[in-house]
Design a protein around this motif. Structure first.
Motif, PDB file in Angstrom:
ATOM      1  N   SER F  30       0.850  -1.203   0.000  1.00  0.00           N
ATOM      2  CA  SER F  30       0.000   0.000   0.000  1.00  0.00           C
ATOM      3  C   SER F  30       0.875   1.239   0.000  1.00  0.00           C
ATOM      4  N   ALA F  31       0.289   2.360  -0.383  1.00  0.00           N
ATOM      5  CA  ALA F  31       1.027   3.618  -0.412  1.00  0.00           C
ATOM      6  C   ALA F  31       1.329   4.051   1.018  1.00  0.00           C
ATOM      7  N   ARG F  32       2.542   4.419   1.273  1.00  0.00           N
ATOM      8  CA  ARG F  32       2.965   4.825   2.611  1.00  0.00           C
ATOM      9  C   ARG F  32       3.894   6.033   2.498  1.00  0.00           C
ATOM     10  N   THR F  33       3.832   6.901   3.478  1.00  0.00           N
ATOM     11  CA  THR F  33       4.682   8.087   3.516  1.00  0.00           C
ATOM     12  C   THR F  33       5.239   8.239   4.920  1.00  0.00           C
ATOM     13  N   ALA F  34       6.464   8.719   5.037  1.00  0.00           N
ATOM     14  CA  ALA F  34       7.002   9.078   6.349  1.00  0.00           C
ATOM     15  C   ALA F  34       7.754  10.378   6.227  1.00  0.00           C
ATOM     16  N   ILE F  35       7.635  11.200   7.256  1.00  0.00           N
ATOM     17  CA  ILE F  35       8.365  12.466   7.323  1.00  0.00           C
ATOM     18  C   ILE F  35       9.207  12.446   8.582  1.00  0.00           C
ATOM     19  N   ALA F  36      10.509  12.720   8.428  1.00  0.00           N
ATOM     20  CA  ALA F  36      11.405  12.789   9.585  1.00  0.00           C
ATOM     21  C   ALA F  36      12.154  14.104   9.540  1.00  0.00           C
ATOM     22  N   THR F  37      12.580  14.547  10.701  1.00  0.00           N
ATOM     23  CA  THR F  37      13.332  15.803  10.760  1.00  0.00           C
ATOM     24  C   THR F  37      14.546  15.662  11.672  1.00  0.00           C
ATOM     25  N   GLY F  38      15.411  16.652  11.586  1.00  0.00           N
ATOM     26  CA  GLY F  38      16.582  16.747  12.453  1.00  0.00           C
ATOM     27  C   GLY F  38      17.164  18.135  12.310  1.00  0.00           C
ATOM     28  N   ILE F  39      18.069  18.473  13.206  1.00  0.00           N
ATOM     29  CA  ILE F  39      18.654  19.820  13.194  1.00  0.00           C
ATOM     30  C   ILE F  39      20.162  19.719  13.350  1.00  0.00           C
ATOM     31  N   VAL F  40      20.917  20.411  12.483  1.00  0.00           N
ATOM     32  CA  VAL F  40      22.349  20.544  12.711  1.00  0.00           C
ATOM     33  C   VAL F  40      22.554  21.883  13.413  1.00  0.00           C
ATOM     34  N   ARG F  41      23.003  21.813  14.664  1.00  0.00           N
ATOM     35  CA  ARG F  41      23.253  23.038  15.433  1.00  0.00           C
ATOM     36  C   ARG F  41      24.710  23.438  15.220  1.00  0.00           C
ATOM     37  N   THR F  42      24.916  24.652  14.722  1.00  0.00           N
ATOM     38  CA  THR F  42      26.271  25.103  14.445  1.00  0.00           C
ATOM     39  C   THR F  42      26.397  26.570  14.867  1.00  0.00           C
ATOM     40  N   THR F  43      27.166  27.374  14.170  1.00  0.00           N
ATOM     41  CA  THR F  43      27.374  28.759  14.574  1.00  0.00           C
ATOM     42  C   THR F  43      26.759  29.700  13.535  1.00  0.00           C
ATOM     43  N   GLU F  44      26.577  30.953  13.934  1.00  0.00           N
ATOM     44  CA  GLU F  44      26.074  31.950  12.978  1.00  0.00           C
ATOM     45  C   GLU F  44      27.047  32.109  11.810  1.00  0.00           C
ATOM     46  N   GLU F  45      28.334  32.019  12.113  1.00  0.00           N
ATOM     47  CA  GLU F  45      29.344  32.146  11.061  1.00  0.00           C
ATOM     48  C   GLU F  45      29.131  31.081   9.974  1.00  0.00           C
ATOM     49  N   VAL F  46      28.910  29.832  10.417  1.00  0.00           N
ATOM     50  CA  VAL F  46      28.731  28.742   9.458  1.00  0.00           C
ATOM     51  C   VAL F  46      27.464  28.949   8.635  1.00  0.00           C
ATOM     52  N   VAL F  47      26.387  29.344   9.294  1.00  0.00           N
ATOM     53  CA  VAL F  47      25.154  29.572   8.543  1.00  0.00           C
ATOM     54  C   VAL F  47      25.364  30.693   7.518  1.00  0.00           C
ATOM     55  N   GLY F  48      26.152  31.691   7.898  1.00  0.00           N
ATOM     56  CA  GLY F  48      26.492  32.756   6.952  1.00  0.00           C
ATOM     57  C   GLY F  48      27.225  32.203   5.738  1.00  0.00           C
ATOM     58  N   LEU F  49      28.177  31.324   5.980  1.00  0.00           N
ATOM     59  CA  LEU F  49      28.925  30.723   4.873  1.00  0.00           C
ATOM     60  C   LEU F  49      28.014  29.884   3.996  1.00  0.00           C
ATOM     61  N   LEU F  50      27.133  29.109   4.615  1.00  0.00           N
ATOM     62  CA  LEU F  50      26.223  28.267   3.840  1.00  0.00           C
ATOM     63  C   LEU F  50      25.286  29.121   3.009  1.00  0.00           C
ATOM     64  N   ARG F  51      24.828  30.235   3.599  1.00  0.00           N
ATOM     65  CA  ARG F  51      23.911  31.111   2.864  1.00  0.00           C
ATOM     66  C   ARG F  51      24.621  31.814   1.731  1.00  0.00           C
ATOM     67  N   SER F  52      25.831  32.318   1.975  1.00  0.00           N
ATOM     68  CA  SER F  52      26.548  33.018   0.900  1.00  0.00           C
ATOM     69  C   SER F  52      26.877  32.007  -0.182  1.00  0.00           C
ATOM     70  N   ASP F  53      26.869  30.727   0.198  1.00  0.00           N
ATOM     71  CA  ASP F  53      27.098  29.687  -0.802  1.00  0.00           C
ATOM     72  C   ASP F  53      25.845  29.456  -1.637  1.00  0.00           C
ATOM     73  N   GLU F  54      24.755  30.087  -1.226  1.00  0.00           N
ATOM     74  CA  GLU F  54      23.530  29.959  -2.031  1.00  0.00           C
ATOM     75  C   GLU F  54      23.603  30.891  -3.241  1.00  0.00           C
ATOM     76  N   LEU F  55      24.718  30.808  -3.894  1.00  0.00           N
ATOM     77  CA  LEU F  55      24.984  31.593  -5.095  1.00  0.00           C
ATOM     78  C   LEU F  55      25.173  30.607  -6.230  1.00  0.00           C
ATOM     79  N   PRO F  56      25.337  31.103  -7.471  1.00  0.00           N
ATOM     80  CA  PRO F  56      25.606  30.182  -8.581  1.00  0.00           C
ATOM     81  C   PRO F  56      26.705  29.205  -8.197  1.00  0.00           C
ATOM     82  N   LYS F  57      26.484  27.930  -8.499  1.00  0.00           N
ATOM     83  CA  LYS F  57      27.417  26.849  -8.212  1.00  0.00           C
ATOM     84  C   LYS F  57      27.641  26.619  -6.720  1.00  0.00           C
ATOM     85  N   GLY F  58      26.806  27.156  -5.875  1.00  0.00           N
ATOM     86  CA  GLY F  58      27.005  26.944  -4.448  1.00  0.00           C
ATOM     87  C   GLY F  58      26.522  25.556  -4.078  1.00  0.00           C
TER      88      GLY F  58
END
Lengths: 168, 168, 168, 168, 168, 168
Positions: F30-58
């Motif tokens: 039968s058709a079945r679906t599951a949704i799971a979540t999790g969180i990587v807790r890091t620093t504001e600096e890292v999130v900044g790097l990941l976001r600035s990586d949201e550029l072409p080829k990031g």
């Protein structure tokens, strides 16, 4: 070229561009076949060695056939957004020419997606195995023209390559 | 083409033709690099889609790069007679042209065998992933010219493809 | 039988019985070889089919040889507490008898652990592949006598099976 | 021995001897079971160690059971011409005797092919894991008698080993 | 927290943001260790079941330990930009609390890169296996706090988590 | 928390505690679906790097998304007692917060078992890939709260996490 469904975008990325494995749960299970081909271009000397290997225990071409069959089974491990599906048959044929080996892979399934990726993966698996075995004699060998020739089954039906467009 | 060692037969089969993984225990561990390339020939429409995907979260080209890198690591699983070796670096570059995507893979190791098979496998991995993503729009796409461009290190030293021989 | 190091317990479980991958970082990298054998017992009819397959493109024995070589590379995936190590050579030989096929695998490495598990895994890989190919004709085939014959290298040195003890 | 379908050749190679994954798309999906067994022959000392390990946290036999279950799932990766199929249940039982461990694997599916290869692969997986854990104490251990005992389901129906033929 | 090398960007993407497996061929082979931990938070009932399973043949905790060890070996298959490296030892310890199971993985290598990813992968492998076994009783279980506690060896030397910063 | 079926023991071990892959052949596809979540807790600096990586080829976030999708396909290889099943769709979403990245994986199948393990494995795969890419900048990052949020389909029907119980 045969008409394809009017898909205008890349189905493997969503509206914001994120990669996904497309949901096919609504698709119907049906018999599907795909045929893909490719050519390893090498030297007459190498083809001579491969042919003389067509003797008792001559494993070179067998190794390439088996590599192709096993590669088809590894497709979901290699192609990130491919669905893991049941394969109901895989055949890899090798035909030696003057200075090349032509690879033809036929893959069958009874599942929710087509098997052209499995057929293409079988061709590259056989091609890589051939390259590995001949590279000491011909490091310049080239795997060329890896492409789908024909696919059958599924909603989009039969697609056959229009061979007049291509040079090869 | 650069001269290759005077190997006159297929090293991957023994004197009676049986396949084997050649014994390299006598070979010296040394830094080695191989560069391989290939081209996915498609349509201008597809290249336009891939380029417009070069926006935030545009994962299509990233998926192909990662598929290539991961495929390099799976080489001994795919190529039957390949040695499992430590890879010290893998880079997969994609360059979009008018109606094609050129793939270049650079693989490095410090081990007993060359890494041209890993570089070729990376190219085919990236090529298959691209094919998978564009096949709904262009089922006729072709992976062409998968070949070694250059290898360095090991006993046979540097080999560079003689580009005048090939048309491409 | 040659003397073994005076190990009195199971090294793969710790003092409270928990499984572990034993720490070998203090062990010296050295050239090591292991030879393992096994026998697929089947019928004269099957051996006749396998032999008549020793014709051009006769892939049955080649498939088993390649399955053995590839299985050796999968050893750390299959044997839970085995170390992943670099293999520098694998050879799988098949010898047909009246109503059996004898498998001999020779595996070499230059690493921190012995390769008897890789040699045994190669034998079972070849044996399973043979079983698969002959099972439609002889579902009663048996893989027998999978065992190490000889190992060389490492701290414990050469060990050779004392063949007088066994019947086979 | 129960009669088998009148197959007179090796189904896994085609008329010219080339290896192939046989096309089963015409076969019906049905519930199928296979039971395979094998024996690790070792020493009384080793069986004593394994039994004393049957204490809290004694992981040796558990490791072998799990290795067998996981190996069953890897069958299509190991056996070149095997179809990848859905397994609906795997059980691996270990029974210690005086100087041996008897392995019994039961595998179930609801798919297009039988699961005797999966059951045999589970037995060898458990046998290899046992060998790995006991090899420091008994390097001469032997995996013997790996064979199908019974298979049910599919077109050929139930097959049961005729135990009077074998010595074991 | 101990000081880290002054890396200001993401080393796994190049100057234009393309993913790559960083070239470590210039790094020195040296002994390295990493310890990672995590916690499966569940119910007292489940911990009671797991403890009562600490009887002869109680495989639940063993299954999680082995899953962790095997996951460590699969790290380069799972983590796209991770180098495939030789592991010289893996240990996974499980400690049951009132309503949780604490997982500690210790991984050792003698290679060119650190093994914190292998230790983290071992923790998640054990955590996923535990989750799988208890999910019928406690579908709400949570894998929490997966993190590196300590790493030793390599150019950056010893790093120890500053535990005062975290609550947990 | 929603009521679960009245299972009082660990279904993955039998009456004597031996691990097994539970027989699901009687369960309905039968058709079945599951949704799971999790969180990587890091620093504001890292999130900044990941976001600035949201550029072409990031490629950083793309790499994590693809790692999650591919990990879902490897679930039966990683979780010892999990059934290999057909996945009909996988989606991994990443959402950057102030100093964390939230991972949500949605997995669909039309098969005999639920896909919560596949969803959890996708979350840990994405989390490990993120950890790998940021570890040079933030070795103290933590993967937290890996858990099922919702599952639908199958005999037990819909289960939704009772979010009031948890702090997070």
């Amino acid at each position: 070229m045969a008409q394809q469904d009017g898909n205008q975008g890349l189905t493997h990325v969503d509206e914001v561009g994120a990669a996904r494995m497309v949901d096919v749960s609504e698709k119907r299970t049906s018999a599907r076949t795909a045929i893909a081909t490719g050519i390893v271009r090498t030297t007459e000397e190498v083809v001579g060695l491969l042919r003389s290997d067509e003797l008792p225990k001559g494993d070179a071409l067998a190794t390439a056939r088996i590599a192709g069959i096993m590669a088809a089974k590894r497709t979901p491990d290699l192609v990130p957004l491919c669905h893991p599906i049941a394969l109901s048959g895989v055949q890899v044929a090798l035909e030696t020419g003057d200075a090349e080996v032509r690879i033809t892979a036929t893959v069958r399934t009874t599942d929710r997606t087509g098997v052209e990726m499995e057929a293409l993966t079988a061709v590259t698996g056989a091609g890589l195995a051939l390259h590995d075995m001949i590279k000491a004699v011909d490091p310049a060998a080239v795997l060329d023209g890896v492409r789908v020739e024909r696919k059958e089954g599924g909603k989009t039906g039969t697609w056959v390559r229009d061979t007049e467009e291509e040079g090869q």
